[in-house]
Design an enzyme around this catalytic site. Structure first.
Site, PDB file in Angstrom:
ATOM      1  N   ASP A   1     -10.752-161.102   3.103  1.00 57.92           N
ATOM      2  CA  ASP A   1     -10.703-160.108   2.031  1.00 57.92           C
ATOM      3  C   ASP A   1      -9.278-159.553   1.839  1.00 57.92           C
ATOM      4  OD1 ASP A   1     -11.822-158.688  -0.057  1.00 57.92           O
ATOM      5  OD2 ASP A   1     -12.924-157.271   1.182  1.00 57.92           O
ATOM      6  N   ASP A   2      -8.915-158.543   2.635  1.00 56.60           N
ATOM      7  CA  ASP A   2      -7.591-157.909   2.548  1.00 56.60           C
ATOM      8  C   ASP A   2      -7.048-157.763   3.966  1.00 56.60           C
ATOM      9  OD1 ASP A   2      -7.618-157.026  -0.438  1.00 56.60           O
ATOM     10  OD2 ASP A   2      -9.533-156.314   0.349  1.00 56.60           O
TER      11      ASP A   2
ATOM     12  N   HIS B   1      -7.747-161.585  -1.300  1.00 62.65           N
ATOM     13  CA  HIS B   1      -6.921-160.975  -2.361  1.00 62.65           C
ATOM     14  C   HIS B   1      -5.466-161.058  -1.908  1.00 62.65           C
ATOM     15  CE1 HIS B   1     -10.523-159.055  -4.207  1.00 62.65           C
ATOM     16  NE2 HIS B   1     -10.962-159.108  -2.959  1.00 62.65           N
TER      17      HIS B   1
ATOM     18  N   HIS C   1     -12.340-165.985  -0.094  1.00 61.70           N
ATOM     19  CA  HIS C   1     -12.374-164.579  -0.523  1.00 61.70           C
ATOM     20  C   HIS C   1     -11.170-163.868   0.090  1.00 61.70           C
ATOM     21  CE1 HIS C   1     -15.022-160.755  -1.225  1.00 61.70           C
ATOM     22  NE2 HIS C   1     -13.720-160.469  -1.303  1.00 61.70           N
TER      23      HIS C   1
ATOM     24  N   GLU D   1     -21.576-155.641  -2.454  1.00 60.61           N
ATOM     25  CA  GLU D   1     -20.741-155.119  -1.362  1.00 60.61           C
ATOM     26  C   GLU D   1     -21.202-153.679  -1.127  1.00 60.61           C
ATOM     27  OE1 GLU D   1     -16.573-154.663  -2.349  1.00 60.61           O
ATOM     28  OE2 GLU D   1     -15.963-154.418  -0.251  1.00 60.61           O
TER      29      GLU D   1
ATOM     30  N   HIS E   1     -17.472-160.249  -7.271  1.00 58.63           N
ATOM     31  CA  HIS E   1     -17.884-159.360  -6.195  1.00 58.63           C
ATOM     32  C   HIS E   1     -19.205-158.719  -6.621  1.00 58.63           C
ATOM     33  CE1 HIS E   1     -13.793-159.807  -4.821  1.00 58.63           C
ATOM     34  NE2 HIS E   1     -13.894-158.885  -3.893  1.00 58.63           N
TER      35      HIS E   1
END
Ligand code: ADE
Ligand code: ZN
Length: 338
Positions: free
Chosen positions: A276-277, A17, A15, A198, A195
């Site tokens: 994630d980011d 990005h 996961h 969340e 997703h």
């Protein structure tokens, strides 16, 4: 011992990005190279803006920063920087999300994006010791018609993409509207992830499973609110790609100590830890492992289980998976018991 194990264990990241790995230094470098003015005076001023109140407040900055990504080389450089940093924290396999609509909507051709990323992906094993796959995400707030158009554009590059995903603003955009697009993607041979859970309710997780046919849920932390859903996820061994530091930064949870990861593990769910980011949320994959180990008092055995889960939940072939699991076990065996 657990702290160093968090970094040393071989890990897959499922996961991530790629646009969320865009570090402020590189944002400024590419802005200058591409002759684009940024609304921030310095790297420090940009970093100071990384105070988020929810997913929406983050996405505004995330999409704005992407505006400086213009050329094939930009996308290659972005991915290469991620692979180098994450590998230094134990990453050996990555299944990388990209958001083509965030680029095509501002005039960057799909081919520029996919060729740029592909160049990094093709060389990642030899350059960084990391195997990679690409997952193309649809922006749920752009709607199903735009997703379908993106799918059509991507089909000629089918062999470069392992799965489709669904991301961006969640609440108010249930998965159901994307059922046809996902059915077409799966008919073309791609796997599917989404997703869900969340910020959105457990109903979105059910819909991702039943309407989109996903094989993994991204985030899914709100699943714990629905015991029947927990039973289903456990019984079918559906992976949940959890992102602890992201959840704190976007205020899905109040603190890392209050994060449900340990409860999810204890409930027998197939959870993985991901970043994630990472450029925005304060840590890459090893840092996420180390942070939860500390905040939730995880044992070495818990960390080994999380590392094993990351490969169990991957889209690797059975043979590749077995080889990676043996590497995890060898790394775990090299560590003395606490
Ligand atoms: N796009 C990038 N990061 C995201 C996240 N955490 N949730 C939804 N969409 C995203
Ligand atoms: Zn995400």
């Amino acid at each position: 011992m657990t702290g160093s194990l968090a970094f040393r264990l071989p890990k897959a990241e499922l996961h991530l990005h790629i646009e969320g790995t865009f570090e402020p230094d590189l944002i400024f470098e590419l802005a200058e190279r591409n002759g684009i003015a940024l609304p921030y005076a310095s790297v420090e001023a940009l970093r100071a803006a990384y105070e988020f109140t929810d997913l929406g407040s983050f996405l505004k900055l995330y999409y704005a920063a992407m505006n400086v990504l213009r050329t094939e080389a930009d996308f290659t450089e972005l991915a290469n920087e991620y692979l180098a940093v994450a590998h230094s924290q134990g990453l050996v396999h990555a299944e990388i999300f990209f958001d083509p609509q965030a680029h095509t909507s501002r005039g960057v051709p799909f081919r520029t994006v996919i060729d740029g990323l592909w160049s990094a992906v093709q060389n990642s094993a030899s350059h960084y010791g990391v195997t990679t796959k690409l997952i193309m995400c649809f922006l749920r707030d752009a709607g199903p018609r735009a997703a379908l158009a993106t799918l059509e554009e991507a089909l000629p590059f089918g062999d470069r993409i392992v799965a489709v995903g669904l991301d961006s603003a969640e609440v108010g955009y249930p998965p159901d509207a994307f059922a046809d697009v996902f059915a077409r993607a799966r008919a073309a041979g791609w796997r599917a992830v989404a997703h869900a859970g969340e910020e959105g309710p457990p109903a979105y997780v059910w819909a991702a499973l039943d309407r989109l046919g996903v094989s993994r849920i991204d985030h899914g932390v709100r699943s714990l609110e629905d015991p029947l859903l927990v039973d289903r996820l456990r019984a079918e061994r559906i992976p949940l790609t959890v992102c602890p530091l992201s959840n704190v930064k976007l205020r899905v949870v109040d603190s890392l100590a209050a994060h449900p990861l340990k409860r999810m593990l204890d409930a027998g769910l197939l959870v993985t830890v991901n970043s994630d980011d990472p450029a925005y949320f304060g840590g890459y994959v090893g840092e996420n492992f180390a942070a939860v180990a500390d905040a939730l008092d995880l044992s070495d055995a818990d960390l080994v289980r999380l590392a094993r889960n990351s490969f169990e939940a991957s889209f690797l072939s059975a043979g590749e998976r077995a080889a990676y699991l043996a590497r995890v076990d060898a790394a775990a065996a090299a560590v003395p018991e606490r």
